[in-house]
Design an enzyme around this catalytic site. Structure first.
Site, PDB file in Angstrom:
ATOM      1  N   GLY A   3       1.633 -26.193  15.914  1.00  0.00           N
ATOM      2  CA  GLY A   3       0.209 -26.217  15.622  1.00  0.00           C
ATOM      3  C   GLY A   3      -0.533 -26.828  16.783  1.00  0.00           C
ATOM      4  O   GLY A   3       0.046 -27.516  17.634  1.00  0.00           O
ATOM      5  N   SER A   4      -1.842 -26.554  16.852  1.00  0.00           N
ATOM      6  CA  SER A   4      -2.646 -27.104  17.932  1.00  0.00           C
ATOM      7  C   SER A   4      -4.076 -27.248  17.463  1.00  0.00           C
ATOM      8  O   SER A   4      -4.491 -26.652  16.470  1.00  0.00           O
ATOM      9  CB  SER A   4      -2.591 -26.199  19.174  1.00  0.00           C
ATOM     10  OG  SER A   4      -3.148 -24.928  18.878  1.00  0.00           O
ATOM     11  N   GLY A   5      -4.814 -28.069  18.206  1.00  0.00           N
ATOM     12  CA  GLY A   5      -6.200 -28.314  17.857  1.00  0.00           C
ATOM     13  C   GLY A   5      -6.879 -29.114  18.941  1.00  0.00           C
ATOM     14  O   GLY A   5      -6.333 -29.308  20.031  1.00  0.00           O
ATOM     15  N   ASP A  61      -8.038 -39.321   5.711  1.00  0.00           N
ATOM     16  CA  ASP A  61      -8.074 -37.858   5.798  1.00  0.00           C
ATOM     17  C   ASP A  61      -7.045 -37.231   4.854  1.00  0.00           C
ATOM     18  O   ASP A  61      -6.295 -36.337   5.244  1.00  0.00           O
ATOM     19  CB  ASP A  61      -7.830 -37.404   7.241  1.00  0.00           C
ATOM     20  CG  ASP A  61      -8.312 -35.967   7.485  1.00  0.00           C
ATOM     21  OD1 ASP A  61      -9.185 -35.493   6.723  1.00  0.00           O
ATOM     22  OD2 ASP A  61      -7.816 -35.324   8.426  1.00  0.00           O
ATOM     23  N   LYS A 117       4.247 -34.862  18.244  1.00  0.00           N
ATOM     24  CA  LYS A 117       2.802 -34.772  18.331  1.00  0.00           C
ATOM     25  C   LYS A 117       2.382 -35.243  19.712  1.00  0.00           C
ATOM     26  O   LYS A 117       2.744 -36.341  20.155  1.00  0.00           O
ATOM     27  CB  LYS A 117       2.121 -35.618  17.259  1.00  0.00           C
ATOM     28  CG  LYS A 117       0.601 -35.561  17.318  1.00  0.00           C
ATOM     29  CD  LYS A 117      -0.062 -36.268  16.143  1.00  0.00           C
ATOM     30  CE  LYS A 117       0.053 -35.440  14.886  1.00  0.00           C
ATOM     31  NZ  LYS A 117      -0.780 -35.973  13.777  1.00  0.00           N
ATOM     32  N   VAL A 120       1.340 -29.947  18.316  1.00  0.00           N
ATOM     33  CA  VAL A 120       2.614 -30.392  17.769  1.00  0.00           C
ATOM     34  C   VAL A 120       3.680 -29.390  18.180  1.00  0.00           C
ATOM     35  O   VAL A 120       3.513 -28.179  17.994  1.00  0.00           O
ATOM     36  CB  VAL A 120       2.558 -30.506  16.228  1.00  0.00           C
ATOM     37  CG1 VAL A 120       3.933 -30.874  15.673  1.00  0.00           C
ATOM     38  CG2 VAL A 120       1.543 -31.545  15.812  1.00  0.00           C
TER      39      VAL A 120
END
Length: 728
Positions: free
Chosen positions: A22-24, A134, A44, A29
């Protein structure tokens, strides 16, 4: 974020790197494997985004690595090189809660189990000063065996013992508590609110509020709109969820653990004792939570706030490790368009704890706390300026103000038959039966289904023993404990409504006190009994086996005079004791075999303290005494309780008893002046008397109790009678 995987590989020579998970905007990650241990991991990768980020990152990662709990994703390693920061953590291959929910494989029992597991993870974190901020379905993952794990504590708020040195972190608007939107001082209640949003969504298929129109509209809903009752959800569960979504943090459960107790009990009531086995979720729970999940509750769930309108379905949300979620944005102002689940950066002055901040009026809180991004300040100010003065629940310590139209009136004739002064009155869980005990240890039961025409049930239960000085009913109404001048505590069986037999003693008397026993109280689960006496001590007893009760730990010493009243907190973890020495003390009884004192004695009364009672949320303690006053105390921080407002004056003689209404907005007090008074304590910093004193008794009022629905008050007196009063 562009990451040079060669740099990552060089920083982690003991690991093989795999593909991207995943990325953002905050990083990415990567999958990985520890070569020596042959253990799959998630890596991460974060980059420093502002001055001081490296130091903050190190503090957070080290503390997060201490969160060793079965329901928390484990952190294995921390590596820093230049502006590259790496957290190596447990790799979970069972998917996210988002995926399970979309697939429709999660049953209502499974949803409740998710709530218990996440609560357990949050309790572990909160105990170490870590606030998640969160909680959402994307940050709740599963391993291959189905064990739930909470992820992304890496964006949590960290507080050390001295103050608010903490990292900055985004939260997701669909799950944000009102105080988080207003950039107020945060506590564990913010995480409880987010978990309430998640549970609402799991049980109904939609979030509490529609996220589609705009980010500003969504904030306004969180600030000002009461959520609709969750459609199709049984009432006990709905009450638990809606209480977690209260606008004021003080109206929510006082901790994630307390929320779990309420949820476990409600689920046991709805689905039966074996419901966790049907959930399909692996659970690792504390003993008291597991016990609550195994047995239906013995006390009613605290009432939920009133509701507003329904909300439509939530759009799909992002990926599993929290950084690929499109709702996460950098610190600059996000562009919030329709359907976008934008987030905001919370201020660096937010901190875990600080329960006194929860009692601040929201407008003052809003003025004092700045919101970092200017556009957020403008947006929230526009919303808040028009609505904060009229929004229910934004008063200090209250969800809504008490109606001024409450005028209590007597119901029917006094209930007679007691042969001595009435020591205790209590309602059954369903509110249909009233029980009283008198100083001759005679127990009577009354059918109060028709409150205006109560009738006696069977024959009174009697016993022969020394003068009875105190009596208490177990939460299920099936057992009476009494303390007397013979220095003993006795347990008595109360048969069901139709049984006309006499009261029967259970087991042998509890021996240990060396003087008269003036006070007894059951814990909320009915498994522990506390007793206090003229030997200046408090004793705890294990009464789970009613025929073979046993002492728990050593006597609690600290009072310098007779212990006159005892009360357990709603979660059963704290005991309050009131004494002739003019003080109230708090005790940690979470581990009943090793109870310990909490903080300093509560001082303020100028004469003996005769009665204590906890509010339903456990944040407030009421005490009354021979100085003719009632006092309120903020006990949300058990180690540092503080007085709330001025003493309540109005009685003209000793105040013998106090009791909160089930919604916590009214307080009743009974006095030696023969009257009962009601107090509006919706704003606990500014309590005030409600209407005129209730008159009718011809002797001191020794005990008061509200019915579970809060519509009736019962009072017992030394005039040998009980009276019922209609409240609303």
């Amino acid at each position: 974020m562009i990451v040079n995987e060669g740099r990552v590989a060089a920083a982690l020579p003991g690991y093989e790197l795999g593909g991207e998970l995943g990325s953002g905007t905050f990083g990415l990650v990567l999958a990985g494997r520890h070569r020596g241990l042959d253990r799959p991991v998630a890596i991460k990768v974060l980059a420093a985004s502002h001055d001081g980020a490296a130091a903050e990152f190190a503090v957070e990662a080290r503390l997060l690595a201490t969160l060793d709990h079965p329901h928390v994703v484990r952190v294995y390693d921390l590596v820093e090189t230049g502006d590259l920061h790496l957290i190596v953590m447990e790799l979970l291959d069972g998917g996210t809660l988002t995926a399970r929910h979309k697939m429709g494989t999660l049953s209502p029992q499974g949803a409740c189990a998710v709530g218990l597991a996440v609560s357990a993870a949050l309790s572990c974190a909160h105990a170490r000063g870590v606030l998640h901020r969160d909680i959402k379905p994307d940050n709740i993952l599963f391993n291959a065996a189905g064990l739930l794990k909470v992820n992304d504590f890496g964006i949590a708020k960290i507080v050390d013992g001295s103050g608010a040195t903490a990292s900055q972190v985004a939260g997701t608007a669909a799950y944000m508590a009102p105080e988080q939107i207003l950039a107020g001082r945060l506590g564990p209640a913010a995480d409880v609110y987010a978990l309430g949003c998640v549970l609402y969504q799991l049980l109904t298929g939609r979030p509490p509020f529609d996220p589609a129109p705009s980010i500003h509209a969504l904030w306004e809903h969180h600030l000002n709109t009461l959520p609709a009752p969750p459609t199709g959800v049984p009432a006990p569960l709905a009450a638990v969820v809606l209480r977690a979504l209260a606008k004021d943090p003080a109206d929510r459960p006082p901790s994630a653990h307390a929320f779990a107790l309420d949820l476990a009990s409600a689920a046991a009531t709805v689905y039966g004792p074996g419901w966790t086995a049907q959930a399909g979720i692996g659970l690792r729970l504390d003993d008291d939570i597991r016990a609550a999940a195994a047995d239906p509750p013995s006390l009613p769930i605290s009432p939920a706030p009133a509701a507003a309108t329904a909300a439509p379905e939530l759009a799909a949300i992002g990926t599993g490790y929290g950084i690929g979620d499109p709702s996460l944005r950098p610190r600059r102002a996000p562009s919030a368009g329709p359907g976008e689940q934008a987030t905001m950066m919370a201020g660096a002055d937010q901190a875990v704890g600080a329960p006194t901040a929860h009692a601040r009026p929201w407008r003052r809180l809003f003025r004092r706390r700045r919101i970092i991004a200017p556009f957020v300040l403008a947006a929230v100010a526009a919303i808040a300026a028009a609505t904060l003065t009229s929004v229910p629940g934004l008063q200090s310590g209250s969800a809504t103000a008490v109606s001024p139209d409450i005028h209590p009136v007597p119901l029917g004739q006094p209930l007679t038959g007691s042969t001595n002064w009435v020591t205790q009155v209590a309602f059954s869980r369903d509110g249909r039966t009233l029980i009283d005990a008198d100083a001759n240890n005679m127990v009577r039961r009354w059918d109060v289904t028709d409150r205006a025409y109560p009738t006696s049930i069977g024959q009174p239960r009697t016993s022969s023993t020394a003068l009875v000085l105190s009596a208490a009913f177990s939460p299920d109404g099936r057992m009476v404990a009494s303390g007397g001048a013979d220095h003993m505590v006795r347990l008595w069986d109360v048969p069901d409504r139709a049984d006309p037999t006499r009261l029967g003693q259970l087991g042998e008397p509890l021996v240990g006190h060396t003087n008269w026993v003036f006070s007894v109280a059951f814990s909320p689960d009915g498994r522990t009994l506390a007793s206090g006496g003229a030997d200046n001590t408090v004793r705890l007893w294990n009464v789970a086996d009613r025929l073979h009760p046993t002492p728990l730990g050593q006597p609690l010493t600290g009072h310098t005079d007779v212990v006159l009243s005892l009360a357990f907190s709603p979660d059963g973890r704290t005991l309050a004791s009131a004494s002739k020495d003019h003080t109230v003390r708090l005790w940690n009884v979470a581990g009943p075999t090793r109870p310990t004192p909490l903080g300093q004695p509560l001082t303020g009364h100028t004469n003996r303290v005769l009665s204590v009672a906890f509010s339903p949320d456990g944040r407030t303690l009421a005490s009354s005494g021979a100085d003719d006053t009632v006092r309120l105390w903020n006990v949300a921080d058990r180690l540092h309780p503080t007085p709330l407002g001025r003493p309540l004056t109005g009685h003209t003689n000793i105040v013998l008893s106090v009791a909160f209404s089930p919604d916590g907005r009214l307080l009743a007090s009974g006095s030696q002046d023969h009257t009962v008074r009601l107090w509006n304590v919706a704003d606990r910093t500014r309590p005030n008397p409600l209407d005129q004193p209730l008159k009718g008794h011809t002797a001191p009022v020794t005990s008061v109790a509200f019915s579970p629905d809060g519509r009736t008050l019962a009072s017992g007196s030394q005039d040998h009678t009980l009276r019922l009063w209609q409240i609303r």
